[in-house]
Design a protein around this motif. Structure first.
Motif, PDB file in Angstrom:
ATOM      1  N   VAL A 267     -25.797  62.549  51.989  1.00 55.03           N
ATOM      2  CA  VAL A 267     -25.739  63.605  52.993  1.00 55.03           C
ATOM      3  C   VAL A 267     -24.267  63.844  53.320  1.00 55.03           C
ATOM      4  O   VAL A 267     -23.541  62.898  53.665  1.00 55.03           O
ATOM      5  CB  VAL A 267     -26.510  63.217  54.267  1.00 55.03           C
ATOM      6  N   GLU A 268     -23.829  65.091  53.208  1.00 62.17           N
ATOM      7  CA  GLU A 268     -22.412  65.396  53.403  1.00 62.17           C
ATOM      8  C   GLU A 268     -21.955  64.979  54.799  1.00 62.17           C
ATOM      9  O   GLU A 268     -22.521  65.401  55.807  1.00 62.17           O
ATOM     10  CB  GLU A 268     -22.146  66.890  53.204  1.00 62.17           C
ATOM     11  N   LEU A 269     -20.926  64.138  54.832  1.00 59.69           N
ATOM     12  CA  LEU A 269     -20.368  63.649  56.088  1.00 59.69           C
ATOM     13  C   LEU A 269     -18.976  63.108  55.795  1.00 59.69           C
ATOM     14  O   LEU A 269     -18.772  61.904  55.641  1.00 59.69           O
ATOM     15  CB  LEU A 269     -21.281  62.556  56.669  1.00 59.69           C
ATOM     16  N   PRO A 270     -17.991  64.011  55.673  1.00 60.48           N
ATOM     17  CA  PRO A 270     -16.672  63.591  55.182  1.00 60.48           C
ATOM     18  C   PRO A 270     -15.886  62.708  56.142  1.00 60.48           C
ATOM     19  O   PRO A 270     -15.002  61.970  55.704  1.00 60.48           O
ATOM     20  CB  PRO A 270     -15.951  64.922  54.944  1.00 60.48           C
ATOM     21  N   ASP A 271     -16.175  62.757  57.435  1.00 59.95           N
ATOM     22  CA  ASP A 271     -15.479  61.911  58.405  1.00 59.95           C
ATOM     23  C   ASP A 271     -16.055  60.498  58.299  1.00 59.95           C
ATOM     24  O   ASP A 271     -17.164  60.215  58.757  1.00 59.95           O
ATOM     25  CB  ASP A 271     -15.690  62.480  59.813  1.00 59.95           C
TER      26      ASP A 271
ATOM     27  N   HIS B   8     -17.759  60.352  46.929  1.00 62.65           N
ATOM     28  CA  HIS B   8     -18.127  61.652  47.482  1.00 62.65           C
ATOM     29  C   HIS B   8     -17.926  61.651  48.996  1.00 62.65           C
ATOM     30  O   HIS B   8     -17.975  60.588  49.625  1.00 62.65           O
ATOM     31  CB  HIS B   8     -19.595  61.968  47.168  1.00 62.65           C
ATOM     32  N   PRO B   9     -17.745  62.824  49.607  1.00 62.33           N
ATOM     33  CA  PRO B   9     -17.583  62.894  51.070  1.00 62.33           C
ATOM     34  C   PRO B   9     -18.940  62.838  51.765  1.00 62.33           C
ATOM     35  O   PRO B   9     -19.337  63.757  52.487  1.00 62.33           O
ATOM     36  CB  PRO B   9     -16.893  64.245  51.264  1.00 62.33           C
ATOM     37  N   THR B  10     -19.654  61.745  51.552  1.00 61.52           N
ATOM     38  CA  THR B  10     -21.037  61.652  52.008  1.00 61.52           C
ATOM     39  C   THR B  10     -21.336  60.293  52.605  1.00 61.52           C
ATOM     40  O   THR B  10     -20.626  59.312  52.361  1.00 61.52           O
ATOM     41  CB  THR B  10     -22.005  61.868  50.825  1.00 61.52           C
ATOM     42  N   LEU B  11     -22.428  60.257  53.362  1.00 66.28           N
ATOM     43  CA  LEU B  11     -23.079  59.004  53.721  1.00 66.28           C
ATOM     44  C   LEU B  11     -24.223  58.822  52.729  1.00 66.28           C
ATOM     45  O   LEU B  11     -25.036  59.730  52.538  1.00 66.28           O
ATOM     46  CB  LEU B  11     -23.612  59.059  55.153  1.00 66.28           C
ATOM     47  N   GLU B  12     -24.284  57.661  52.113  1.00 65.41           N
ATOM     48  CA  GLU B  12     -25.242  57.409  51.038  1.00 65.41           C
ATOM     49  C   GLU B  12     -26.296  56.417  51.514  1.00 65.41           C
ATOM     50  O   GLU B  12     -25.971  55.328  51.996  1.00 65.41           O
ATOM     51  CB  GLU B  12     -24.506  56.851  49.823  1.00 65.41           C
TER      52      GLU B  12
END
Length: 349
Positions: free
Chosen positions: A109-113, A203-207
């Motif tokens: 899920v995209e979450l870059p911070d 990736h800029p994500t939470l996995e």
């Protein structure tokens, strides 16, 4: 099981590009989806990838199965792919590599911070046992019934950095823990931080990596939709200043075990009270709590429809056992998985 992934991946890559690759053993083929905000498009990509890989495997007389663990004997000491990273992993983890014939579903899920991602992961920890139960699809190991719905969930946490992550207070806290684990030699590189929720390495994500690979593409899309909604709920809480509940490690360990043993057809350990409650009841309450997010994403009707069907047919583990029970033959489970892995489940436009 046949170590034929290399040729299958090579053929499939000509059609899927970077959406297909090999994995740690030559028994595995990994497919991926492109980033999308649409669960419908996600399902289309999942169905297409399974169909393409199946067609490429058939050239060699092979079939593909979506299962958290293989059904028949021969799971131990699988052939590991070679290379500097793999060789270092084998030297580090040794006998643990003897049980790598397992398959999971990873949802990004995209979450870059990264700091916010870590705080959101604190909120997801309490829901990980439910995701284990929902996607449980690995009852067999080495040609025998393990007695568990998700035996993969018992095999995987043996790694030194696996299972539920710690509760992190900040990015600095996370980096201190990672530094300590690296100094202990418990990780080969950042990619071997195998926690079931982690900021992605690439990736800029939470996995979220806790679930068995489901039997069907539709169930994979269902898990993805629920994970996205859980992340959104977690973000809402973090933005209110709530950095996640204090969930004891011993509770999580017991909750994992119970979810893995009994799956969707059993009971889950409730956070806070420690009571056992039917997994289906807990699932219904969580979906109701997520409903505003699912509705905003346009997923609510799909998710409730898919869940309704799943509750009727049973978990992947239950369906595998039902296939075995008809004639008492594990080969019938393999036939069931072959047939269900590539069912065309795309939705009407």
């Amino acid at each position: 099981m046949v170590p034929g992934a290399g040729a299958v991946v090579e053929r499939a890559a000509a059609r899927l590009g970077s959406r297909v690759s090999g994995e740690i053993t030559t028994l595995h083929v990994e497919t991926r989806t492109d980033p999308t905000s649409s669960v419908r498009l996600l399902l289309e990509q999942l169905v297409q990838a399974r169909r393409v890989v199946a067609e490429c495997a058939a050239v060699d007389g092979l079939r593909i199965v979506a299962t958290g663990t293989p059904v028949l004997a021969g799971a131990t000491s699988p052939p590991v792919t070679r290379g500097p990273r793999q060789d270092l992993g084998t030297a580090t983890f040794r006998g643990l590599h003897d049980e790598l014939a397992i398959c999971a579903l990873h949802v990004h899920v995209e979450l870059p911070d990264r700091e916010r991602a870590l705080l959101v992961s604190n909120h997801l920890r309490v829901h990980l046992p439910l995701l284990i139960a929902l996607a449980a699809n690995s009852p067999y190991w080495e040609g025998r019934d393990s007695g568990y719905a998700s035996w993969r969930s018992m095999v995987w946490p043996r790694w030194p950095v696996a299972g539920p992550p710690p509760r992190f207070t900040s990015l600095a806290h996370y980096e201190r823990v990672v530094q300590m684990l690296s100094a202990a030699g418990a990780v080969v590189d950042p990619g071997t931080l195998f926690w079931d929720v982690r900021p992605s390495v690439s990736h800029p994500t939470l996995e979220v990596r806790v679930a068995d690979v489901p039997v069907s593409a539709q169930e994979s899309a269902l898990v993805a939709a629920l994970v996205r909604a859980l992340v959104v709920r977690g973000l809402e809480a973090v933005d209110r200043g709530d950095h996640g509940p204090e969930v004891a490690g011993e509770w999580l360990r017991a909750a994992y075990w119970r979810a893995a043993r009994d799956g969707l057809e059993g009971a889950l350990l409730e956070a806070g009270t420690g009571r056992l409650r039917p997994a289906r009841e807990v699932l219904g309450e969580v979906v109701d709590w997520l409903a505003p997010v699912l509705r905003a994403c346009g997923d609510e009707d799909l998710v409730r429809g898919w869940l309704g069907r799943l509750l009727v047919v049973g978990s992947g583990a239950a369906r595998q056992r039902a296939a075995a029970g008809r004639r008492g033959r594990l080969a019938d489970v393999v036939d069931f998985l072959v047939a269900q892995t590539v069912v065309d489940e795309r939705l009407p436009a």
